[in-house]
Design a protein around this motif. Structure first.
Motif, PDB file in Angstrom:
ATOM      1  N   UNK A  85       0.808  -1.225   0.000  1.00  0.00           N
ATOM      2  CA  UNK A  85       0.000   0.000   0.000  1.00  0.00           C
ATOM      3  C   UNK A  85       0.841   1.276   0.000  1.00  0.00           C
ATOM      4  N   UNK A  86       2.147   1.162  -0.286  1.00  0.00           N
ATOM      5  CA  UNK A  86       3.018   2.335  -0.210  1.00  0.00           C
ATOM      6  C   UNK A  86       3.601   2.665  -1.568  1.00  0.00           C
ATOM      7  N   UNK A  87       3.537   3.945  -1.942  1.00  0.00           N
ATOM      8  CA  UNK A  87       4.163   4.418  -3.181  1.00  0.00           C
ATOM      9  C   UNK A  87       5.481   5.093  -2.830  1.00  0.00           C
ATOM     10  N   UNK A  88       6.568   4.607  -3.415  1.00  0.00           N
ATOM     11  CA  UNK A  88       7.896   5.169  -3.181  1.00  0.00           C
ATOM     12  C   UNK A  88       8.236   6.134  -4.311  1.00  0.00           C
ATOM     13  N   UNK A  89       8.721   7.328  -3.942  1.00  0.00           N
ATOM     14  CA  UNK A  89       9.012   8.368  -4.929  1.00  0.00           C
ATOM     15  C   UNK A  89      10.415   8.278  -5.523  1.00  0.00           C
ATOM     16  N   UNK A  90      11.372   7.742  -4.742  1.00  0.00           N
ATOM     17  CA  UNK A  90      12.769   7.868  -5.147  1.00  0.00           C
ATOM     18  C   UNK A  90      13.609   6.831  -4.404  1.00  0.00           C
ATOM     19  N   UNK A  91      14.709   6.428  -5.029  1.00  0.00           N
ATOM     20  CA  UNK A  91      15.712   5.572  -4.391  1.00  0.00           C
ATOM     21  C   UNK A  91      17.027   6.346  -4.333  1.00  0.00           C
ATOM     22  N   UNK A  92      17.715   6.252  -3.193  1.00  0.00           N
ATOM     23  CA  UNK A  92      19.078   6.764  -3.055  1.00  0.00           C
ATOM     24  C   UNK A  92      19.992   5.594  -2.753  1.00  0.00           C
ATOM     25  N   UNK A  93      20.834   5.206  -3.690  1.00  0.00           N
ATOM     26  CA  UNK A  93      21.647   3.995  -3.543  1.00  0.00           C
ATOM     27  C   UNK A  93      23.131   4.328  -3.481  1.00  0.00           C
ATOM     28  N   UNK A  94      23.763   3.940  -2.395  1.00  0.00           N
ATOM     29  CA  UNK A  94      25.209   4.123  -2.275  1.00  0.00           C
ATOM     30  C   UNK A  94      25.968   3.142  -3.147  1.00  0.00           C
ATOM     31  N   UNK A  95      25.435   1.935  -3.327  1.00  0.00           N
ATOM     32  CA  UNK A  95      26.158   0.892  -4.037  1.00  0.00           C
ATOM     33  C   UNK A  95      27.165   0.209  -3.125  1.00  0.00           C
ATOM     34  N   UNK A  96      28.031  -0.577  -3.725  1.00  0.00           N
ATOM     35  CA  UNK A  96      29.033  -1.337  -2.978  1.00  0.00           C
ATOM     36  C   UNK A  96      30.433  -0.851  -3.353  1.00  0.00           C
ATOM     37  N   UNK A  97      31.137  -0.272  -2.397  1.00  0.00           N
ATOM     38  CA  UNK A  97      32.504   0.160  -2.655  1.00  0.00           C
ATOM     39  C   UNK A  97      33.412  -1.052  -2.850  1.00  0.00           C
ATOM     40  N   UNK A  98      34.125  -1.089  -3.959  1.00  0.00           N
ATOM     41  CA  UNK A  98      35.119  -2.141  -4.184  1.00  0.00           C
ATOM     42  C   UNK A  98      36.534  -1.565  -4.290  1.00  0.00           C
ATOM     43  N   UNK A  99      36.626  -0.242  -4.398  1.00  0.00           N
ATOM     44  CA  UNK A  99      37.947   0.385  -4.447  1.00  0.00           C
ATOM     45  C   UNK A  99      37.823   1.842  -4.014  1.00  0.00           C
ATOM     46  N   UNK A 347      18.560  10.764   2.382  1.00  0.00           N
ATOM     47  CA  UNK A 347      18.631  12.222   2.511  1.00  0.00           C
ATOM     48  C   UNK A 347      19.471  12.826   1.392  1.00  0.00           C
ATOM     49  N   UNK A 348      20.602  12.200   1.056  1.00  0.00           N
ATOM     50  CA  UNK A 348      21.427  12.722  -0.036  1.00  0.00           C
ATOM     51  C   UNK A 348      20.672  12.709  -1.356  1.00  0.00           C
ATOM     52  N   UNK A 349      19.839  11.691  -1.589  1.00  0.00           N
ATOM     53  CA  UNK A 349      19.016  11.658  -2.796  1.00  0.00           C
ATOM     54  C   UNK A 349      17.991  12.787  -2.771  1.00  0.00           C
ATOM     55  N   UNK A 350      17.397  13.028  -1.613  1.00  0.00           N
ATOM     56  CA  UNK A 350      16.427  14.131  -1.449  1.00  0.00           C
ATOM     57  C   UNK A 350      17.095  15.467  -1.738  1.00  0.00           C
ATOM     58  N   UNK A 351      18.300  15.652  -1.198  1.00  0.00           N
ATOM     59  CA  UNK A 351      19.028  16.899  -1.459  1.00  0.00           C
ATOM     60  C   UNK A 351      19.370  17.036  -2.938  1.00  0.00           C
ATOM     61  N   UNK A 352      19.724  15.931  -3.599  1.00  0.00           N
ATOM     62  CA  UNK A 352      20.026  15.990  -5.031  1.00  0.00           C
ATOM     63  C   UNK A 352      18.818  16.511  -5.806  1.00  0.00           C
ATOM     64  N   UNK A 353      17.653  15.946  -5.532  1.00  0.00           N
ATOM     65  CA  UNK A 353      16.430  16.347  -6.232  1.00  0.00           C
ATOM     66  C   UNK A 353      16.119  17.818  -5.989  1.00  0.00           C
ATOM     67  N   UNK A 372      25.531  16.205  -5.081  1.00  0.00           N
ATOM     68  CA  UNK A 372      26.083  14.853  -5.150  1.00  0.00           C
ATOM     69  C   UNK A 372      25.109  13.903  -5.829  1.00  0.00           C
ATOM     70  N   UNK A 373      25.657  12.972  -6.597  1.00  0.00           N
ATOM     71  CA  UNK A 373      24.850  11.891  -7.174  1.00  0.00           C
ATOM     72  C   UNK A 373      24.512  12.096  -8.641  1.00  0.00           C
ATOM     73  N   UNK A 374      24.120  10.995  -9.264  1.00  0.00           N
ATOM     74  CA  UNK A 374      23.662  10.981 -10.644  1.00  0.00           C
ATOM     75  C   UNK A 374      22.252  10.425 -10.661  1.00  0.00           C
TER      76      UNK A 374
END
Length: 380
Positions: A85-99, A347-353, A372-374
């Motif tokens: 029952x929830x609509x999500x507006x956005x994803x903020x993904x850090x990913x996995x640091x490998x280097x 929060x970083x995704x929110x700030x990007x938008x 920050x972010x793409x």
């Protein structure tokens, strides 16, 4: 906005997913955690990530497959956590640091987080912001720690000087002077303190032939006695003396680094429990030592988050090193210590938008503030 923050750190425990409701502008935000859950990596993918972090060479084909596999598991975490029952507006993904390579003299740093934002967006049907660190690095920064501005947003206090100490695989700190201090924002500091759980976890895995992944609640370490002579020797490592801004990762505190520690432990005839107690002591001593070296005075409060905040032995030893500071968990202030970093990337995704810069130049060393972010728009 309803945003899902996704984070997997240097411990490679799994993917932390946090559904967050965010309202407000700039640093004045109301942030509510609706749902939080950790999704373990498949064992084969976790092992491959560890090998790559340890320096295993990959062909471009292998790298692309790993990038896609991580993105697919991040996307699966999203679809698994969202209530019907929830609509999500956005994803903020850090990913996995490998280097992660901090900037050197006259040379930009470099960082690589796998888990393609465009694929996450496609698989979930939700707009996604990812790859947060590269803009700061392009401006001469460390690309880390990125949580410091979030710490300002969530934890600033009118009277108390606080250190926000995250203890994940790597430890990182943000120092927040009381907001009644003149020019307090100019005095904010942040840096990576050194190993968090990474060396302890690696040692447990080696000592148990991979039958255990970590020292639950520090119960094994508690049975031993830390070798203070060794800790003092290890603290002579150049990273600990380096002034902020600074960052680090598994490239330094690596399996090879652990092997040297274990070799040193043999010289002193340390038992397995003594060895783990000594590695735990290195983590807490490196945190306390950095406060003594770099802060104008001991913080009134140290607010803990990350996996280390659930290790009672580690907390007891840290309190012993910081007798004049009050230790508490982020949960005590109403912010989940377990999902703090996933919340941070929401929060970083929110700030990007909202076109609000996400870095603090005095913390990362970047030449200026930057968005920050793409941003990847869903094609579904």
């Amino acid at each position: 906005m309803i945003i899902i923050g996704l984070m997997s750190g240097t411990s490679v425990d799994g993917i932390d997913a946090a559904i967050v409701n965010i309202e407000g502008q700039g640093l004045d935000l109301k942030v509510d955690l609706l749902v939080g859950q950790t999704f373990p990596y498949s064992p084969s993918l976790r092992e491959e990530i560890f090998q790559v972090c340890a320096g295993k060479p990959l062909s471009m084909e292998e790298l692309s497959k790993l990038d896609n596999a991580i993105a697919s598991e991040f996307a699966q975490a999203v679809t698994s956590i969202i209530p019907d029952d929830l609509k999500v507006d956005l994803i903020g993904s850090h990913g996995q640091t490998v280097y992660h390579q901090p900037p050197q003299k006259n040379q930009l740093g470099y960082t690589l987080q796998l888990g393609r934002g465009d694929l996450i967006s496609y698989l979930t049907g939700i707009n996604t912001v990812s790859n947060f660190r590269v803009a700061d690095i392009a401006l001469g920064g460390q690309g880390a720690p990125l949580v410091s501005k979030i710490d300002v947003c969530l934890y600033r206090h009118p009277h108390h000087h606080r250190c926000l100490q995250n203890i994940g695989g790597i430890g990182n700190a943000t120092y927040l002077p009381s907001s009644h201090t003149p020019q307090w924002q100019e005095k904010i500091m942040g840096w990576d303190t050194g190993p968090g759980n990474v060396l302890i976890d690696l040692a447990v895995q080696e000592l148990t032939n991979n039958q255990q992944k970590f020292d639950f609640n520090g119960e094994w370490s508690r049975q031993g006695k830390p070798c203070q002579v060794l800790v003092k020797k290890w603290l002579n490592q150049e990273f600990f003396k380096q002034k902020p801004p600074k960052s680090t990762g598994r490239e330094l505190f690596s399996p090879h680094y652990l092997q040297q520690c274990l070799k040193d432990a043999q010289t002193y005839n340390l038992s397995s429990a003594d060895c783990l107690a000594t590695l735990t002591e290195l983590t807490v001593a490196s945190i306390a030592d950095s406060y003594h070296r770099f802060l104008p005075s001991p913080p009134h409060e140290v607010v803990l988050a990350g996996g280390g905040s659930r290790n009672s032995y580690l907390k007891e030893r840290l309190q012993a090193h910081l007798p004049h500071s009050h230790l508490l968990n982020s949960d005590d202030l109403g912010i989940s210590s377990e999902f703090k970093e996933a919340i941070a990337f929401a929060i970083l995704a929110y700030w990007h938008i909202n076109n609000f810069p996400g870095n603090l130049p005095q913390v990362t060393g970047a030449k200026k503030e930057v968005i920050l972010g793409q941003h990847y728009l869903s094609s579904r």
